[in-house]
Enzyme design. Structure first.
Site, PDB file in Angstrom:
ATOM      1  CD  GLU A   5     -41.808   9.449   4.840  1.00 24.23           C
ATOM      2  OE1 GLU A   5     -41.828  10.664   4.181  1.00 24.23           O
ATOM      3  OE2 GLU A   5     -41.502   8.508   4.295  1.00 24.23           O
ATOM      4  CE  LYS A  65     -46.333  -4.306   2.532  1.00 24.11           C
ATOM      5  NZ  LYS A  65     -46.841  -5.118   1.281  1.00 24.11           N
ATOM      6  CB  THR A  66     -41.846   3.265   2.489  1.00 22.03           C
ATOM      7  OG1 THR A  66     -42.439   2.714   1.410  1.00 22.03           O
ATOM      8  CG2 THR A  66     -40.471   3.959   2.155  1.00 22.03           C
ATOM      9  CB  ILE A 104     -47.461  10.535   5.011  1.00 20.91           C
ATOM     10  CG1 ILE A 104     -48.855   9.689   5.259  1.00 20.91           C
ATOM     11  CG2 ILE A 104     -46.984  10.087   3.521  1.00 20.91           C
ATOM     12  CD1 ILE A 104     -49.905  10.171   4.474  1.00 20.91           C
ATOM     13  CB  VAL A 109     -53.823  13.841   3.118  1.00 17.87           C
ATOM     14  CG1 VAL A 109     -54.949  13.499   3.575  1.00 17.87           C
ATOM     15  CG2 VAL A 109     -52.497  13.142   3.514  1.00 17.87           C
ATOM     16  CG  ASP A 125     -48.687   4.143   3.265  1.00 17.39           C
ATOM     17  OD1 ASP A 125     -47.556   3.507   3.435  1.00 17.39           O
ATOM     18  OD2 ASP A 125     -48.711   4.996   2.221  1.00 17.39           O
ATOM     19  CE  LYS A 167     -38.787  15.817  -6.455  1.00 16.53           C
ATOM     20  NZ  LYS A 167     -39.502  16.225  -7.472  1.00 16.53           N
TER      21      LYS A 167
END
Length: 225
Positions: free
Chosen positions: A141, A148-149, A143, A195, A145, A76
């Site tokens: 997308e 992996k996603t 964010i 954040v 980090d 989302k």
């Protein structure tokens, strides 16, 4: 200049936010009163976000030109970024008399519990993305980090044999184990801070903030599940 060199140069043009950046006092900005005390600071004001999105839209247009584009919005957290980015791409395309057309599909990834990324990553959405076959695909997308996603999503998308896949990430966290160069278009490179705002959430709260903010400890405890 080779494609790899061009991509590397573009990533270097991302806005770097230093580790010691304290942000702005929340009292300098308008925000929903029900979040009083829940925010540590305003990290990236809405106007700065919008200006940066215009630059990303310009770069995407330069790469894709007049080719049609399938936009895959990661829900989302990516819905505001995706909406504003696509609108900017369309506006800039019209100003150059380009015939670029866009179509948006949606997919949801779930990998967070509270403020921690979990090993369990779920892809929620249409399992059949055959509409991507032979198309130029832009994954949007909010964010990135550890990466992996996104790697798992790219593997899923590539299984449908698109012509080209690019990734636009509004935020990339600067982590020792991260793949900061993974997105082709990067808005901001930020420290490892949790954040919220601009559709980024903490247990479904804070999506209604226009600014990107750092959540306070009070906010984490208040909305913890």
């Amino acid at each position: 200049m080779s494609t790899d060199m061009a991509d590397e140069q573009r990533n270097k043009q991302a806005v770097e936010i230093n580790d010691d950046w304290p942000g702005y006092s929340v009292e300098l900005f308008n925000y929903p009163e029900h979040y009083q005390g829940d925010l540590e600071c305003v990290y990236i004001p809405h106007g700065v976000i919008m200006n940066r999105i215009e630059c990303l839209a310009r770069d995407i247009l330069e790469d894709i030109g007049q080719d049609d584009m399938m936009v895959l919005c990661v829900l989302k957290g990516g819905y505001k970024f995706c909406c504003d980015l696509v609108e900017s791409i369309k506006a800039q395309s019209r100003s150059t008399n380009s015939s670029l057309t866009t179509r948006v599909e949606f997919i949801r990834l779930k990998s967070y519990l509270n403020d921690q990324s979990t090993e369990d990553m779920q892809i929620i959405g249409p399992e059949d993305l055959s509409v991507l076959k032979g198309k130029n695909v832009l994954i949007v997308e909010a964010i990135v980090d550890t990466g992996k996603t996104m790697r798992a999503l790219l593997q899923h998308v590539n299984s449908f044999q698109p012509k080209l896949v690019k990734v636009a990430g509004l935020l990339v966290k600067r982590l020792p184990q991260s793949a900061a160069s993974l997105p082709d278009y990067v808005g901001f490179v930020i420290p490892n801070r949790f954040v919220v705002g601009y559709a980024l959430d903490y247990n479904e709260y804070f999506r209604d903030l226009n600014h990107i903010c750092v959540i306070s400890e009070m906010g984490k405890q208040k909305y913890k599940v």
